[in-house]
Design a protein around this motif. Structure first.
Motif, short mmCIF file in Angstrom:
data_model
loop_
_atom_site.label_atom_id
_atom_site.label_comp_id
_atom_site.label_asym_id
_atom_site.label_seq_id
_atom_site.Cartn_x
_atom_site.Cartn_y
_atom_site.Cartn_z
N TYR A 34 34.62 53.90 44.06
CA TYR A 34 35.80 53.25 44.20
C TYR A 34 36.94 54.00 44.73
O TYR A 34 36.86 55.43 44.58
CB TYR A 34 36.23 52.53 42.71
CG TYR A 34 35.33 51.80 42.17
CD1 TYR A 34 35.20 50.44 42.38
CD2 TYR A 34 34.35 52.32 41.29
CE1 TYR A 34 34.41 49.50 41.74
CE2 TYR A 34 33.35 51.58 40.51
CZ TYR A 34 33.46 49.95 40.63
OH TYR A 34 32.60 49.19 40.22
N GLU A 35 37.72 53.35 45.32
CA GLU A 35 38.96 54.03 45.76
C GLU A 35 40.30 53.43 44.97
O GLU A 35 40.35 52.43 44.74
CB GLU A 35 39.33 53.48 47.57
CG GLU A 35 40.66 54.17 47.65
CD GLU A 35 41.06 53.72 49.35
OE1 GLU A 35 42.09 53.89 49.70
OE2 GLU A 35 40.14 52.99 49.93
N ILE A 58 39.57 49.45 44.19
CA ILE A 58 38.86 49.04 45.36
C ILE A 58 37.40 49.37 45.43
O ILE A 58 36.96 50.58 45.56
CB ILE A 58 39.60 49.14 46.64
CG1 ILE A 58 41.00 48.38 46.48
CG2 ILE A 58 38.80 48.39 48.05
CD1 ILE A 58 41.78 49.07 47.87
N ILE A 60 34.42 50.34 47.36
CA ILE A 60 34.39 50.77 48.85
C ILE A 60 33.29 50.03 49.57
O ILE A 60 33.50 49.73 50.60
CB ILE A 60 34.02 52.32 48.68
CG1 ILE A 60 35.39 52.97 48.14
CG2 ILE A 60 34.05 52.95 50.13
CD1 ILE A 60 35.00 54.68 47.85
N GLU A 61 32.07 50.08 48.99
CA GLU A 61 31.24 49.42 49.87
C GLU A 61 31.35 47.96 50.18
O GLU A 61 31.15 47.37 51.20
CB GLU A 61 29.94 49.28 49.13
CG GLU A 61 28.62 48.83 49.67
CD GLU A 61 27.25 48.83 48.78
OE1 GLU A 61 26.27 48.38 49.08
OE2 GLU A 61 27.35 49.48 47.81
N GLU A 62 31.88 47.03 49.07
CA GLU A 62 32.20 45.75 49.39
C GLU A 62 33.59 45.61 50.08
O GLU A 62 33.93 44.35 50.25
CB GLU A 62 31.93 44.73 47.98
CG GLU A 62 30.65 45.22 47.44
CD GLU A 62 30.68 44.33 46.08
OE1 GLU A 62 31.37 43.30 45.75
OE2 GLU A 62 29.47 44.49 45.47
N ASN A 63 34.47 46.64 49.90
CA ASN A 63 35.73 46.42 50.37
C ASN A 63 36.79 45.36 49.56
O ASN A 63 37.21 44.49 50.54
CB ASN A 63 35.54 46.36 52.13
CG ASN A 63 37.08 46.44 52.84
OD1 ASN A 63 37.89 47.25 52.16
ND2 ASN A 63 37.08 45.84 54.01
N LYS A 64 36.68 45.43 48.63
CA LYS A 64 37.21 44.40 47.98
C LYS A 64 37.88 44.87 46.61
O LYS A 64 37.29 45.83 45.86
CB LYS A 64 36.53 42.87 47.71
CG LYS A 64 35.68 43.22 46.51
CD LYS A 64 34.74 41.98 46.30
CE LYS A 64 33.89 41.84 45.18
NZ LYS A 64 33.28 40.62 44.85
N THR A 65 38.81 44.33 46.08
CA THR A 65 39.67 44.71 45.03
C THR A 65 39.04 44.20 43.91
O THR A 65 38.64 43.10 43.89
CB THR A 65 41.24 44.23 44.95
OG1 THR A 65 41.96 44.81 45.94
CG2 THR A 65 41.64 44.74 43.70
#
Length: 431
Positions: A34-35, A58, A60-65
């Motif tokens: 996560y970011e 967020i 990271i792999e799925e690029n969603k919150t």
């Protein structure tokens, strides 16, 4: 403001560590997946007793919150902490979320109330608190992510906003009344929650007491510019006394009992978030329980109505606001198994309005200079606090301009709203 995956942009290591521990225990994947993005959770002027951060998590792999959190932290500036009595304020709010609110929830459930559907559920979920001085903090759900919005304090609330607040305060007050009636020992410790400002004003060379007086002088300067009439003369007569003395009379427990409750204490637009459907508020959450007080329920009503509504709205619906509050209070008291005619008879409610209605004038005198100030004109609270502390330590005369937030571009708004409050107080017979 953003950062890398695991570093914290929070002002102290303890805050970051607490956040990471929570996320580690509640996220589906290890933290490295996560970011975290950090940002301020409120605008300048939205919060005076704490610093608000929003943390977005967020994947990271799925690029969603996947989630976001609100973290309310105590200010670091020593002068600001001293002036606002930060530690006491945070402990009071922590006490609400760790003890009082759970008591309220359990009491309602024991009475068969579906709390989330039609009980008092109007506070955000708080999942972690820190009480150690000077690193106090509270970790909340992000209401904005759940569709709640803060109302613009410079805009006019609608009838629907006010009715929703009246219904919510009624339920909160009703629970306290009923617990006091049915299980008094459970809320006994909270019957001595004194007003936050009284403690501060009783200090020697109190800058808060001087601030009260500067607010009064600002109101009198406005009054002196108006055409002389019965209203202006009445205000001048009342304000021959010190504002703190007048304020203190309205939150005197002895004059309120046995009909006092634990009040929110700071119920205004910036401490409420609304959920809207088709532009109409349908639900709300009360925020900021840092200056709760044990006092007449009327003090909560007067604070909200007179510092947040326009005269035009009050002229049309003031009695409906009061009727909605009392009918909601009575019906909820009955559902909780007590008798409203015993706990808070309608004639006592009316008596409290006559006795404590003037609180609407006193609190408006204090807060309207802030509420009507544009966000861009709000002062730096650290700088203001340092000036106030200096005046207390040196014994220098308090400089009113330090806390006079009203600018030339917002003076007309302040003047109109303050004068409207004075007129209504007079016409309603509260002064």
């Amino acid at each position: 403001m953003s950062n890398s995956r695991r570093d914290s942009n929070l002002p102290n290591e303890l805050y970051g560590k607490t956040l990471m521990e929570y996320l580690q225990n509640n996220l589906e994947k290890p933290l490295d997946n996560y970011e975290l993005k950090y940002g301020y959770g409120s605008c300048k002027g939205d919060n005076y007793l704490g610093i608000i951060y929003r943390v977005e998590v967020i994947d990271i792999e799925e690029n969603k919150t996947v989630t976001s959190l609100i973290i309310k932290l105590s200010p670091e500036n020593k002068s600001r902490r001293s002036i606002t009595d930060t530690h006491t304020c945070f402990l009071r709010e922590i006490n609400f979320y760790e003890h009082i609110y759970p008591i309220y929830e359990k009491f309602q459930k024991d009475k068969g109330i579906d709390v989330e559907k039609d009980g008092f559920h109007h506070a955000p979920h708080c999942f972690k608190t820190l009480a150690e001085e000077p690193y106090e903090g509270l970790y909340f759900e992000d209401l904005k992510a759940n569709g709640f919005e803060m109302f613009d304090r410079l805009k006019e609330v609608t009838k629907e906003h006010v009715l929703l607040v009246m219904q919510t305060l009624a339920k909160m007050h009703a629970i306290f009344f009923c617990i006091k009636d049915q299980n008094p020992k459970e809320i006994e410790p909270y019957q001595n929650v004194s007003d936050h400002f009284v403690k501060q004003c009783e200090q020697e060379n109190s800058p808060v007491r001087a601030w009260f007086e500067s607010c009064k002088q600002q109101a009198l300067e406005m009054i002196n510019k108006k055409e002389c009439n019965d209203v202006t003369e009445k205000i001048k007569s009342i304000y021959k006394d010190e504002l703190y003395n007048l304020y203190k009379e309205c939150i005197n427990i002895d004059d309120s009992e046995p009909y006092a409750v634990l009040c929110h204490g700071d119920c205004w637009n910036n401490n409420i978030m609304y959920h809207n459907e088709n532009g109409v508020p349908t639900d709300l959450r009360l925020l900021d329980f840092q200056i709760m007080r044990h006092a007449s329920p009327v003090t909560d009503l007067m604070y909200y109505i007179f510092s947040n509504t326009s005269k035009a709205l009050r002229d049309k619906f003031y009695q409906e606001f009061l009727d909605t509050y009392y009918s909601s209070l009575s019906s909820f008291i009955i559902r909780l198994g007590s008798d409203p005619n015993k706990l808070y008879p309608h004639e006592i409610f009316n008596d409290h309005l006559k006795k404590f209605g003037k609180f609407g004038l006193y609190i408006s005198t204090i807060v309207l200079p802030i509420f009507t100030t544009d966000v861009n004109d709000m002062p730096d609270m650290d700088e203001v606090s340092e000036k106030l502390v200096k005046s207390r330590s040196t014994g220098e005369e308090f400089e009113p301009s330090v806390t006079n937030y009203t600018s030339s571009k917002t003076y007309d708004a302040y003047s109109e709203r303050m004068m409207d409050v004075c007129v209504d107080m007079y016409n309603l017979g509260y002064i």
